[in-house]
Design a protein around this motif. Sequence first.
Motif, PDB file in Angstrom:
ATOM      1  N   PRO A  51       0.811  -1.227   0.000  1.00 32.59           N
ATOM      2  CA  PRO A  51       0.000   0.000   0.000  1.00 32.59           C
ATOM      3  C   PRO A  51       0.841   1.272   0.000  1.00 32.59           C
ATOM      4  O   PRO A  51       0.460   2.273  -0.613  1.00 32.59           O
ATOM      5  N   ALA A  55       0.849   4.223  -2.685  1.00 30.80           N
ATOM      6  CA  ALA A  55       0.662   5.623  -2.294  1.00 30.80           C
ATOM      7  C   ALA A  55       1.699   6.517  -2.968  1.00 30.80           C
ATOM      8  O   ALA A  55       1.387   7.631  -3.406  1.00 30.80           O
ATOM      9  N   TRP A  58       0.658   6.748  -6.635  1.00 30.73           N
ATOM     10  CA  TRP A  58      -0.514   7.626  -6.796  1.00 30.73           C
ATOM     11  C   TRP A  58      -0.093   9.094  -6.738  1.00 30.73           C
ATOM     12  O   TRP A  58      -0.569   9.922  -7.510  1.00 30.73           O
ATOM     13  N   GLU A 187       0.535   5.352  17.319  1.00 31.06           N
ATOM     14  CA  GLU A 187       0.804   4.392  16.247  1.00 31.06           C
ATOM     15  C   GLU A 187       1.867   3.395  16.691  1.00 31.06           C
ATOM     16  O   GLU A 187       2.804   3.736  17.417  1.00 31.06           O
ATOM     17  N   ARG A 194      -3.036   4.267  11.802  1.00 27.73           N
ATOM     18  CA  ARG A 194      -3.278   5.520  11.084  1.00 27.73           C
ATOM     19  C   ARG A 194      -2.680   5.421   9.679  1.00 27.73           C
ATOM     20  O   ARG A 194      -1.756   6.158   9.322  1.00 27.73           O
ATOM     21  N   PRO A 195      -3.199   4.519   8.848  1.00 26.32           N
ATOM     22  CA  PRO A 195      -2.569   4.268   7.545  1.00 26.32           C
ATOM     23  C   PRO A 195      -2.552   5.490   6.636  1.00 26.32           C
ATOM     24  O   PRO A 195      -1.616   5.658   5.838  1.00 26.32           O
ATOM     25  N   ARG A 196      -3.552   6.338   6.721  1.00 22.52           N
ATOM     26  CA  ARG A 196      -3.582   7.504   5.833  1.00 22.52           C
ATOM     27  C   ARG A 196      -2.447   8.471   6.134  1.00 22.52           C
ATOM     28  O   ARG A 196      -1.935   9.143   5.225  1.00 22.52           O
ATOM     29  N   VAL A 197      -2.045   8.542   7.395  1.00 19.02           N
ATOM     30  CA  VAL A 197      -0.925   9.407   7.756  1.00 19.02           C
ATOM     31  C   VAL A 197       0.353   8.911   7.087  1.00 19.02           C
ATOM     32  O   VAL A 197       1.117   9.691   6.508  1.00 19.02           O
ATOM     33  N   TRP A 198       0.571   7.602   7.143  1.00 19.65           N
ATOM     34  CA  TRP A 198       1.776   7.040   6.512  1.00 19.65           C
ATOM     35  C   TRP A 198       1.729   7.185   4.995  1.00 19.65           C
ATOM     36  O   TRP A 198       2.741   7.514   4.364  1.00 19.65           O
ATOM     37  N   ASP A 199       0.551   6.951   4.418  1.00 14.07           N
ATOM     38  CA  ASP A 199       0.420   7.089   2.961  1.00 14.07           C
ATOM     39  C   ASP A 199       0.723   8.522   2.525  1.00 14.07           C
ATOM     40  O   ASP A 199       1.426   8.753   1.533  1.00 14.07           O
ATOM     41  N   ARG A 200       0.179   9.473   3.273  1.00 12.01           N
ATOM     42  CA  ARG A 200       0.427  10.876   2.918  1.00 12.01           C
ATOM     43  C   ARG A 200       1.901  11.229   3.088  1.00 12.01           C
ATOM     44  O   ARG A 200       2.488  11.916   2.254  1.00 12.01           O
TER      45      ARG A 200
END
Length: 230
Positions: A51, A55, A58, A187, A194-200
């Motif tokens: 993922p 990210a 993307w 985390e 908090r996957p969205r934090v890592w992706d961002r």
Amino acid sequence: MADRPVGDAPSMSVLRARGPVRAVTLVLHGGAEAGLRRTYPWGPAYLRMLPLARAVRWAAAGHGVEVRVLRNRVRGWNEPDLHPVVDARWALARIRAEHPGIPVFLLGHSMGGRVALRVADDPAVTAVCALAPWTPDGEPVDGVAGRDVVIAHGTLDRTTKPAESYTFAWRARAQAARVARFEVLAEGHAMLCRPRVWDRLVGEFALDAAGVAPGLAWSADPDRRLRLPL
């Protein structure tokens, strides 16, 4: 499960850039302190990086950033052989052969973060992002000389020690071009809360390394860059 001969080749998958390749992000997964058992494509440490690789793609594929995900031959760090370091150098040599003169960014988690910091001395590497890195006392910092270094560590991590990545970041400031370290609140090691934090974070790292957009950290006072909350 049988041990895998260390002579077997690692593997590397590719997420293509859109348009000409202007940079490559090499993604390095975690592992264990010791072990010669083979790394499978369904292993949790490898799967966790997919993922994050997506990210980065993307965020940055439209700016010419190709993403490559390395799967090591075996699970262990295996001092003194350092099999994942050897595998990462194999991957970097392939990238340089296929894309001569193109900058490479390293993204690693846990053991992969340690590997990224070790192999940052490759001539193609310009920036490193180490997530929850395994940086024991005495880990050398000379590999990051002249590179931008971003470290992020969950405050609840009990597998690798946030205090040790802080010490590494502090020591690396004398060698690296720039160093920033984020503390990801609430985390743990697997980066699943908090996957969205890592992706961002990894997307913005790639855009910053590619010169597209400034990263989160560099506007902060240098003395505060090692404890940036996320």
